[in-house]
Scaffold this motif. Structure first.
Motif, PDB file in Angstrom:
ATOM      1  N   VAL A   1       0.660  -1.158   0.010  1.00 58.04           N
ATOM      2  CA  VAL A   1       0.039   0.009   0.018  1.00 58.04           C
ATOM      3  C   VAL A   1       0.754   1.179  -0.003  1.00 58.04           C
ATOM      4  CG1 VAL A   1      -1.632   1.328   1.228  1.00 58.04           C
ATOM      5  CG2 VAL A   1      -1.668  -1.045   1.263  1.00 58.04           C
TER       6      VAL A   1
ATOM      7  N   ASP B   1      -0.717  -2.475  -4.621  1.00 56.70           N
ATOM      8  CA  ASP B   1      -2.161  -3.063  -4.565  1.00 56.70           C
ATOM      9  C   ASP B   1      -3.231  -2.080  -4.242  1.00 56.70           C
ATOM     10  OD1 ASP B   1      -1.441  -5.947  -4.864  1.00 56.70           O
ATOM     11  OD2 ASP B   1      -0.362  -5.451  -2.951  1.00 56.70           O
ATOM     12  N   HIS B   2      -2.640  -1.110  -3.559  1.00 51.98           N
ATOM     13  CA  HIS B   2      -3.717   0.161  -3.101  1.00 51.98           C
ATOM     14  C   HIS B   2      -3.018   1.407  -2.995  1.00 51.98           C
ATOM     15  CE1 HIS B   2      -6.790  -3.184  -2.574  1.00 51.98           C
ATOM     16  NE2 HIS B   2      -5.838  -3.601  -1.795  1.00 51.98           N
TER      17      HIS B   2
ATOM     18  N   LYS C   1      -7.199   7.266 -10.287  1.00 50.04           N
ATOM     19  CA  LYS C   1      -8.237   6.190 -10.009  1.00 50.04           C
ATOM     20  C   LYS C   1      -8.075   5.124 -10.907  1.00 50.04           C
ATOM     21  CE  LYS C   1     -12.924   5.358  -8.773  1.00 50.04           C
ATOM     22  NZ  LYS C   1     -14.287   6.019  -8.645  1.00 50.04           N
TER      23      LYS C   1
ATOM     24  N   VAL D   1      -4.944   3.150 -10.717  1.00 50.14           N
ATOM     25  CA  VAL D   1      -4.518   2.272  -9.459  1.00 50.14           C
ATOM     26  C   VAL D   1      -5.075   0.968  -9.652  1.00 50.14           C
ATOM     27  CG1 VAL D   1      -4.998   2.240  -6.956  1.00 50.14           C
ATOM     28  CG2 VAL D   1      -4.233   4.342  -8.021  1.00 50.14           C
TER      29      VAL D   1
ATOM     30  N   GLY E   1      -6.019  -1.379  -7.535  1.00 53.42           N
ATOM     31  CA  GLY E   1      -6.983  -1.617  -6.480  1.00 53.42           C
ATOM     32  C   GLY E   1      -7.572  -0.548  -5.951  1.00 53.42           C
ATOM     33  N   CYS E   2      -7.510  -0.137  -4.937  1.00 51.31           N
ATOM     34  CA  CYS E   2      -8.392   0.750  -4.153  1.00 51.31           C
ATOM     35  C   CYS E   2      -7.536   2.234  -4.004  1.00 51.31           C
ATOM     36  CB  CYS E   2      -9.071   0.785  -2.722  1.00 51.31           C
ATOM     37  SG  CYS E   2      -9.702   1.898  -1.832  1.00 51.31           S
TER      38      CYS E   2
ATOM     39  N   ASP F   1     -12.124   5.693  -4.831  1.00 52.80           N
ATOM     40  CA  ASP F   1     -12.930   4.481  -4.845  1.00 52.80           C
ATOM     41  C   ASP F   1     -13.828   4.332  -3.373  1.00 52.80           C
ATOM     42  OD1 ASP F   1     -12.294   2.715  -7.382  1.00 52.80           O
ATOM     43  OD2 ASP F   1     -10.257   3.354  -6.451  1.00 52.80           O
TER      44      ASP F   1
ATOM     45  N   LEU G   1      -9.496  -3.069   2.703  1.00 53.61           N
ATOM     46  CA  LEU G   1      -8.729  -3.354   1.505  1.00 53.61           C
ATOM     47  C   LEU G   1      -8.910  -4.649   0.829  1.00 53.61           C
ATOM     48  CD1 LEU G   1      -5.733  -0.838   2.227  1.00 53.61           C
ATOM     49  CD2 LEU G   1      -7.609  -0.244   1.050  1.00 53.61           C
TER      50      LEU G   1
ATOM     51  N   PHE H   1     -11.730  -5.326  -0.987  1.00 52.89           N
ATOM     52  CA  PHE H   1     -12.115  -4.427  -2.191  1.00 52.89           C
ATOM     53  C   PHE H   1     -11.919  -5.150  -3.089  1.00 52.89           C
ATOM     54  CE2 PHE H   1     -10.914  -1.384  -5.237  1.00 52.89           C
ATOM     55  CZ  PHE H   1     -11.846  -0.466  -5.349  1.00 52.89           C
TER      56      PHE H   1
ATOM     57  N   LYS I   1     -12.405  -3.881  -7.346  1.00 49.21           N
ATOM     58  CA  LYS I   1     -12.344  -2.544  -8.380  1.00 49.21           C
ATOM     59  C   LYS I   1     -13.607  -2.533  -9.201  1.00 49.21           C
ATOM     60  CE  LYS I   1     -10.022   1.070 -10.058  1.00 49.21           C
ATOM     61  NZ  LYS I   1      -9.019   1.923  -8.950  1.00 49.21           N
TER      62      LYS I   1
END
Length: 331
Positions: A3, A67-68, A89, A92, A94-95, A111, A325, A328, A330
Motif C-alpha cells: 500500500v 495494490d492500493h 483512480k 491504481v 486496487g483501491c 473508490d 482493502l 475491495f 475494483k
C-alpha cells in the motif's frame, strides 16, 4: 499487500499539530504491524496547489507496483483537480482511498472514503435514492485512536484539575463556553463537595491560542479563539494532569475527548455537541444546563477511564483498514 500512503509526513511526534500529522506518524506503523508493506509518498497537497504543481505530482505517480493507494491528509482528494484524480483512480489497480472525518454520500472521485466518524445514522435503511446503500458502499468506518505512550493517568491526588476546551472558532459553531465556566464557578464555591471526594482545592485550565492558560473563575470571560494548535507533547501533559475534560463547542470528530479520556479524564459534554460514536467508547457525562457535580465527581477514576478509552487503538484502526482493502473489488 503493498500500500502506498500519500501524506505530508511529520518528522517527529513533537512536530504534530493537526489531523494529518497524527495519521502520518501513527498509522503507517500500525499498518506495518498488521502485515502490510507500506511505502510513504510525501506530498503537501496545499503547497502543490498553491504552486500549481499538483497536476505534475499526480501524473508522475508510478502506482504500478502497489495494490492500493491511500491519502492520509484530511479530504486529500477534495483539493486535487477532478480530472487528474479520476485518471489516477483508473491507473491504481486496487483501491484509491482517502481519509475523511465523516461519510459522504458518494466517494467520487475515489473508490473508498475511510471515515473516523461513524455517520451510519445519517443514512437510514429505506431512505430515498438508495442513500443507505450508496453510503455503505462508498464509506468505510475505521475509527480513530490516541497514543498511550504519551496519554496516561498522572493526576494529582490533592488538587482537582479541570481542563476546558477552547471556545468555538467561528460563528457557525455552537458554543457553550460561558455555561461551562459558570458551572465551574459554582463547583469552586462548593468546598464541601470538593473535599467530599478527597480534594483540597480545584485548578481550572483552558486551551487558548496555541497554549493552555489558567482560568480565574472570579473573572469569567469568553475571549475570541484564534485557531492555533497546541503542540502534541505540550497538550499531552495537560491531558495527563486533568481529572475532568469539559467540552465547549460543536465537535466534528471528538479527538480531544478521546485523548483526554485515554489520559484518565472523565469527559463532560453538553448534549448535542459531540458525535455519539466517539462518546460510546469513553467514560463520559452528558449535561443539559446545570452540571450535577456529585454525579461527575463519582466518575473521577483515572485508571478506569483510561482502560475504557484504550479500546480506541491504532492497531484496531489498522485492522479495519486491512479488512476493507482485502475485500475491495475494483468497480
Amino acid at each position: 499487500m503493498r500500500v502506498a500512503l500519500i501524506s505530508n509526513f511529520s518528522e517527529s511526534k513533537d512536530k504534530v499539530k493537526n489531523f494529518t500529522g497524527i495519521w502520518s506518524i501513527y498509522f503507517p506503523e500500525a499498518l506495518e504491524a498488521a502485515g502490510i508493506d507500506v511505502v510513504k509518498i510525501h506530498c503537501d497537497v496545499h503547497e502543490l496547489n498553491q504552486t500549481g504543481k499538483i497536476k505534475n505530482f499526480l501524473d508522475s505517480l508510478d502506482v504500478t507496483t502497489f495494490d492500493h493507494v491511500v491519502a492520509l491528509g484530511l479530504r486529500f482528494f477534495s483539493y486535487t483537480p477532478l480530472n487528474e484524480t479520476l485518471a489516477l483512480k483508473k491507473r491504481v489497480k486496487g483501491c484509491l482511498g482517502q481519509i475523511y472525518d465523516g461519510g459522504t454520500l458518494d466517494s467520487s472521485p475515489v473508490d473508498l472514503t475511510f471515515t473516523f466518524r461513524d455517520d451510519d445514522w445519517a443514512y437510514p435503511p429505506g431512505s430515498t435514492n438508495n442513500r443507505y446503500k450508496r453510503h455503505r458502499e462508498n464509506n468505510k468506518y475505521i475509527g480513530w485512536a490516541a497514543d498511550s505512550e504519551y496519554l496516561y493517568p498522572d493526576q494529582s491526588c490533592q488538587t482537582l484539575r479541570v481542563l476546558v476546551d477552547h471556545p468555538a472558532f467561528n460563528v457557525a459553531q455552537k458554543d457553550q463556553t460561558l455555561s461551562i465556566l459558570m458551572n465551574l464557578e459554582a463547583l469552586e464555591k462548593n468546598k464541601e463537595i470538593i473535599s467530599k471526594y478527597g480534594f483540597d482545592d480545584i485548578a481550572v485550565r483552558q486551551i487558548m491560542d496555541g497554549g493552555v492558560v489558567d482560568v480565574d473563575l472570579k473573572k469569567i470571560a469568553v475571549r475570541p479563539y484564534k485557531k492555533i494548535a497546541v503542540p502534541f507533547l505540550e497538550i499531552s501533559k495537560e491531558y495527563r494532569a486533568a481529572h475532568i475534560f469539559m467540552v465547549t463547542h460543536l465537535e466534528s470528530v471528538g479527538l480531544s475527548m478521546l485523548e483526554a479520556a485515554l489520559a484518565g479524564g472523565v469527559v463532560v459534554a453538553p448534549k448535542g455537541l459531540v458525535p455519539m460514536d466517539r462518546l460510546e467508547t469513553i467514560n463520559h457525562v452528558l449535561v443539559d444546563g446545570a452540571v450535577d457535580w456529585d454525579y461527575v465527581l463519582e466518575k473521577v477514576n483515572p485508571r478506569e477511564n483510561s482502560l475504557v478509552a484504550a479500546r480506541n487503538s491504532w492497531e484496531e484502526v489498522a485492522r479495519k483498514m486491512h479488512y476493507h482493502l482485502s475485500n475491495f473489488v475494483k468497480g
